[in-house]
Design a protein around this motif. Structure first.
Motif, mmCIF file in Angstrom:
data_model
loop_
_atom_site.group_PDB
_atom_site.id
_atom_site.type_symbol
_atom_site.label_atom_id
_atom_site.label_comp_id
_atom_site.label_asym_id
_atom_site.label_seq_id
_atom_site.Cartn_x
_atom_site.Cartn_y
_atom_site.Cartn_z
ATOM 1 N N ASP A 73 33.892 38.416 -46.990
ATOM 2 C CA ASP A 73 34.833 39.516 -47.207
ATOM 3 C C ASP A 73 34.929 39.915 -48.675
ATOM 4 O OD1 ASP A 73 35.667 39.986 -44.509
ATOM 5 O OD2 ASP A 73 36.787 38.109 -44.596
ATOM 6 N N SER B 137 39.699 39.210 -45.231
ATOM 7 C CA SER B 137 39.612 37.754 -45.150
ATOM 8 C C SER B 137 39.892 37.284 -43.736
ATOM 9 C CB SER B 137 40.544 37.058 -46.132
ATOM 10 O OG SER B 137 40.283 35.666 -46.076
ATOM 11 N N SER B 138 38.953 37.515 -42.870
ATOM 12 C CA SER B 138 38.992 37.007 -41.497
ATOM 13 C C SER B 138 40.288 37.339 -40.773
ATOM 14 C CB SER B 138 38.751 35.495 -41.477
ATOM 15 O OG SER B 138 37.516 35.183 -42.026
ATOM 16 N N ILE C 187 42.430 38.928 -37.796
ATOM 17 C CA ILE C 187 42.216 39.123 -36.367
ATOM 18 C C ILE C 187 42.912 40.390 -35.887
ATOM 19 C CG2 ILE C 187 42.698 38.137 -34.092
ATOM 20 C CD1 ILE C 187 42.527 35.364 -35.476
ATOM 21 N N THR D 254 32.853 41.178 -36.341
ATOM 22 C CA THR D 254 32.374 39.996 -35.626
ATOM 23 C C THR D 254 33.401 39.609 -34.584
ATOM 24 O OG1 THR D 254 31.377 37.797 -35.897
ATOM 25 C CG2 THR D 254 33.359 38.248 -37.182
ATOM 26 N N ASP E 110 34.601 36.044 -31.978
ATOM 27 C CA ASP E 110 34.483 34.603 -31.852
ATOM 28 C C ASP E 110 35.331 34.143 -30.674
ATOM 29 O OD1 ASP E 110 33.391 32.202 -32.734
ATOM 30 O OD2 ASP E 110 34.823 31.923 -34.359
ATOM 31 N N SER F 15 34.420 28.497 -36.715
ATOM 32 C CA SER F 15 35.159 27.712 -37.705
ATOM 33 C C SER F 15 35.402 26.295 -37.210
ATOM 34 C CB SER F 15 36.500 28.372 -38.026
ATOM 35 O OG SER F 15 36.298 29.650 -38.559
ATOM 36 N N PHE G 54 37.407 40.229 -35.309
ATOM 37 C CA PHE G 54 37.741 40.294 -36.727
ATOM 38 C C PHE G 54 37.408 41.681 -37.255
ATOM 39 C CE2 PHE G 54 37.130 35.912 -35.658
ATOM 40 C CZ PHE G 54 38.164 35.278 -36.305
ATOM 41 N N TYR H 92 39.017 44.925 -40.291
ATOM 42 C CA TYR H 92 39.805 45.166 -41.498
ATOM 43 C C TYR H 92 40.989 46.071 -41.164
ATOM 44 C CZ TYR H 92 35.741 43.238 -43.835
ATOM 45 O OH TYR H 92 34.717 42.420 -44.239
#
Length: 186
Positions: A13, A52-53, A55, A71, A73, A144, A169, A171
């Motif tokens: 990021d 920064s990751s 959600i 992305t 997960d 993770s 994920f 922004y």
């Protein structure tokens, strides 16, 4: 993102933030964000984009707009390796009364939804709560979790094949920032 050995912010990021600032020909400023006040802080103009990751979930979608996900997960549990048999059957695990599950951020609502008889232990530290046995499991993303478990052989990932959902994920940006969102997505 993380601080590298030189004490500088680094990670996917952060690299994207620098690239975005170059593309927009603007000055980059990193501002700490508060996950609980993310919508308010975006709306007030404290910053233009959350990174920064972060959600994308239904609670946040009510308060802010998002870029397209970059992305996804699967949600999983991290459990002590010696307890793996207790967590094999999803039906049993999902309905185990008294189970203590730690989670932060967007993972808290997943625990509440999929483990209705469990007790959510929110906003702790995985390295304290799970490692010291204060919770039975920790809800996190698969990637993770696997990385975390690689350096802690006493813990394993309980993956229920998508039955606990996925996380996307993206922004977050201020509501109504249509042009900025189009730019981000391109």
């Amino acid at each position: 993102c993380y601080y590298n050995h030189e004490g500088e912010l680094a990670g996917f990021d952060i690299a994207y933030a620098y690239e975005l600032a170059r593309d927009l020909d603007c000055r980059l400023e990193f501002v700490p964000l508060n996950l609980e006040k993310l919508g308010e802080e975006l709306e007030s103009g404290k910053y233009d984009i959350g990174m920064s990751s972060l959600i994308m979930n239904e609670e946040r979608l009510k308060l802010m707009d998002f870029s397209s996900p970059y992305t996804e997960d699967s949600n999983v549990l991290i459990i002590p390796a010696h307890d793996r048999r207790k967590f094999i059957n999803p039906e049993t695990t999902f309905n185990t009364p008294g189970l203590l599950i730690g989670a932060i951020g967007g993972y808290k609502s997943t625990v509440k939804r999929h483990f209705p008889l469990a007790t959510l232990v929110p906003d702790g530290d995985i390295n304290v709560e799970l490692v010291e046995g204060k919770v039975n499991a920790w809800m996190w993303g698969k990637t993770s979790s696997i990385v975390w478990c690689e350096s802690r052989p006493n813990f394993v990932v309980a993956d229920y094949g998508g039955l606990v959902g996925k996380r996307y994920f993206a922004y977050p940006i201020r509501v109504g920032s249509i042009d900025f969102n189009l730019f981000l997505n391109n």
